[in-house]
Every structure is written in C-alpha cells, then in structure tokens.
Design a protein around this motif. Structure first.
Motif, PDB file in Angstrom:
ATOM      1  N   GLU A 130       0.478  -1.306   0.325  1.00 24.01           N
ATOM      2  CA  GLU A 130       0.592   0.248  -0.463  1.00 24.01           C
ATOM      3  C   GLU A 130       0.627   1.350   0.024  1.00 24.01           C
ATOM      4  O   GLU A 130       0.724   2.093  -1.014  1.00 24.01           O
ATOM      5  N   ASP A 131       1.855   0.958   0.680  1.00 21.14           N
ATOM      6  CA  ASP A 131       2.749   2.361   0.386  1.00 21.14           C
ATOM      7  C   ASP A 131       3.425   2.504  -0.314  1.00 21.14           C
ATOM      8  O   ASP A 131       4.234   4.162  -1.105  1.00 21.14           O
TER       9      ASP A 131
ATOM     10  N   GLU B 172       2.466   1.879  -3.589  1.00 20.13           N
ATOM     11  CA  GLU B 172       1.302   2.032  -4.148  1.00 20.13           C
ATOM     12  C   GLU B 172       1.653   3.602  -4.236  1.00 20.13           C
ATOM     13  O   GLU B 172       1.353   4.250  -5.459  1.00 20.13           O
TER      14      GLU B 172
END
Length: 431
Positions: free
Chosen positions: A117-118, A120
């Motif tokens: 997530e980080d 992306e």
C-alpha cells in the motif's frame, strides 16, 4: 471530433514496428520471448506451441489445413501477428529455456521494506509530481530530478510556446491528461524509447531492460550492483517516474519495483490494473471528487467549474461555459464522458450508466451546438458566357466531388477551394 491516437496499444506494437535486425537482436533476451508469447492472440499462441519442436519450415498451405471452415478471420489475424513479430526466433529460448529474473535480496540485508500500500502511494505521488511538472503546473510542490532536456522531449507535442509567453497545453496535451495512468505511462515510455538513440542509448537494449523489469515481483528488493552501468542510469530515471523506489542500506543499495513497472508488459486493454475511481456526477450536473490529489483537481478544471477544494473532497459543476472551453481546447464530449465513467467512484461505478444519461446527453448536445457550422474554403463562379458552359462546369465540379451549391436560373455556382485551380484551368480551355 476525432480522438488523437497518442500511444501504442502495448509493448508488442512497439516491438513489431522495429527494423528486422533490431527485432532479431531482441530475441536474444528471454524476457522478450516470454513477453511476446504472452501477448499473442490465443490462436497465434497455439500455433507457436504446435511448431516448437518442428525443425523444418512449415508452409502456409500446411497451416491452412489446421483451420476450421469458420475460423479464417482469426487465422489471418494470428498469422499476420506471427509474421510481424518474426516469431520463428522464439524457438530457441522457449524450448531450451533462459535465465530467470534476478533473485530478490534477503530480508536480513534490507532495511524494513515499504508495504504494498505504501509502495503504491509512493508510485502515484511520484507520477503526480512528474505530471504536474510536465504540464508546467504551479501546483507542483517539488521538481523531479529528470533533466530539463529530457523533460522537453516528454513535453513535445503536449505543450506549445510563443515568444516569451508561458507554455500552454496543446490539444494533445489536454487529451493526454484525460487518459488513465496506464495510457499516460505508455505515452511517456514511448517517448523515452524513441529518443534513446539521441542520448546514445540503444533502443533494443532499453526495451529489453524495461521488459525484464516487468517480470520482477512488486515490492521485492533487488540489488543495484546486479545492474550494468547502462541499467543503473535508466533505473534513476524510472525512480523519478515512480516505476521503482530506491533505498540505501549500510553497505548495499537496492531498487523496489512498483506496480507501474510490473504493468509495463500489460496491454492497455487489460482493465485488471485500473485505479479506483473517485468521481460522482449527479443528475443536476453537480460533481463531487473524493480526492486530495492536486493533479485530479487540475484535470477536473479542464472541463468543469471547480468551486472549492476540501482536504479530501473537490466540489464543482459541469457547466455550458466550462464545456465550451474544453471543446475549444480540443477535448471531445466522448473523451469527457469516458473519463467520468472510468473514474466513477465505487459507490456509483456499478450503476448502469455510471454517469447520468441526462448529463452525458447534454454534454454531447452542447458539443453539437459548436459543430453546426463548418468553415470551408470555397469559390463563387458567375457570369458564364452560355448555359452550356455553366452546365459543363457543374458536371466537371461534380466529378471532382467539389460542387457545393448551384443556381441554374442565374447560372451561379460555388465549388470547394481544393478544386479551384482545376476549375480555372477547365474554364480557360472552354474559351
């Protein structure tokens, strides 16, 4: 208004356009071979697998015998693609195998890696920063490390500048901003490759490395020392675009591919990698964009009136005036509607249609208002010496598909400007 084709559909379209010698060189790279096999139409893929262990050439007539009566069109598409890509060269690497992508580094060596997530979020932030700088937006908070000469290559065709005026977006530039991230990335990568020879970089080597990168795992760390000097230079540019993240440890340094990099070998038609939408359009033409992105705000300003921006919400309206401004800048109604549909918020994305019909219909109607009158160069002819000359001149103009209007009573006619010189010469001969 026709859409402008700015990008190739995928890497294979770019590869198939290369000269035969360059294409044969590319087949020395096993990643190219694997990527091409993946990209082939199903029937073409079947043909390749059938021919893998056949040493002798296969005639076209023999291949026609494989085909069912109703399969000619698919067969022709498959054969054309195989010929374009010179796939006979695939055999060596597909049968005897090739090298695997480089191994990820051990977690005992790397510092704490970013979560997917980080990673992306980092990739999108880098990409947004690059795009804001690309369009010379005042919203760009920090400049990227891409050289000014390289930035000018990317801006070519997207921006225009007169004398000492500030650069302005061209028609292609407006359309570029309305593309999804995948399509924008393809435009930039295509420009990066097409300019490579001017920078002293072999385009075949560059394509090979980019495709090799697409076979790495997203979020894994790979040692920079496994790259050649040429590849180390490329990886720095890719980091500025958000395709990889660079990190430095005590002794080693590494790069981490993002989704932007691993999607390079994916066709633009593949919708599995689309971003989550953020726009809600209501039947009263009000628009709510659930985003904190400055780039999203800049894009929405292209065709709507942005009224205010909160930390996570952009509020605006689609108005006749904002759309007229968009149409004058070369953006079509279909492009605006397509953008709103592709970026529809999940809350409305499942609706059919995701953009209210009255809104999409009105956008098209306002566009048609501007297209009611078409300007065309034309010439009026009158004072013909006789009716025979007038009628023969009308017949001559019709043959060239250039007669716009005629008045047989007063012997007057209007023809397209493109046949004016032919008409003058024809009438001169009639004297």
């Amino acid at each position: 208004m026709p859409q402008v084709r700015i990008v190739a559909k995928n890497f294979m379209d770019m590869v198939s356009a290369l000269p035969a010698m360059k294409l044969d060189m590319l087949y020395e790279n096993p990643f190219i071979c694997e990527a091409i096999l993946r990209s082939l139409p199903p029937l073409a893929k079947k043909y390749v697998l059938q021919m893998l262990y056949i040493e002798n050439p296969i005639s076209a007539k023999s291949m026609d015998e494989w085909l069912l009566a109703d399969g000619y069109s698919k067969h022709k598409v498959a054969i054309d693609r195989l010929v374009q890509l010179r796939v006979a060269n695939l055999q060596k690497h597909l049968v005897y195998g090739g090298v695997l992508p480089r191994e990820p580094m051990s977690s005992s060596i790397t510092i704490r890696l970013p979560s997917l997530e980080d990673l992306e979020a980092y990739a999108l932030e880098q990409w947004e920063c690059f795009l804001l700088q690309l369009i010379n937006s005042t919203q760009a908070e920090r400049p990227s490390n891409i050289s000014s000469s390289m930035m000018k290559v990317f801006q070519r065709g997207l921006l225009s500048q007169r004398d000492k005026e500030a650069p302005k977006l061209t028609e292609h530039g407006f359309q570029f901003l309305l593309m999804d991230t995948n399509a924008q990335l393809w435009y930039i990568i295509r420009e990066y490759i097409s300019n490579s020879e001017e920078r002293g970089v072999d385009s075949a080597d560059l394509i090979s490395f980019l495709l090799e990168l697409s076979f790495h795992a997203t979020g894994e760390a790979y040692n920079i020392n496994t790259l050649t000097e040429f590849q180390k230079g490329i990886i720095k540019d890719l980091a500025d675009l958000g395709l990889v993240k660079l990190q430095q440890g005590r002794k080693e340094s590494w790069f981490i591919p993002t989704k932007l990099a691993t999607n390079l070998s994916v066709s633009l038609a593949d919708t599995s990698s689309r971003e989550q939408g953020f726009v809600v359009v209501e039947t009263n033409f009000r628009m709510y964009a659930y985003s904190s992105s400055k780039l999203h705000c800049e894009i929405l300003r292209l065709f709507s009136r942005v009224e205010y921006q909160l930390p996570n919400l952009i509020v605006g309206a689609i108005t006749k005036e904002s759309l007229y401004n968009a149409f004058e800048n070369g953006i079509s109604a279909d492009q605006i509607i397509s953008f709103l549909q592709q970026n529809a918020h999940p809350r409305v994305a499942e609706r059919i249609p995701s953009v209210p019909e009255n809104v999409s219909d009105q956008i098209r109607l306002w566009e048609s208002d501007l297209n009611r009158v078409e300007m065309m160069s034309a010439y009026l002819y009158d004072d013909f010496p006789s009716r025979d000359v007038f009628e023969s001149a009308c017949d001559f103009a019709r043959e060239y598909n250039g007669l716009l209007w005629e008045d047989s009573k007063k012997m007057r006619m209007v023809v397209k400007g493109e046949i004016h010189m032919h008409m003058k010469e024809y009438l001169r001969r009639q004297k």
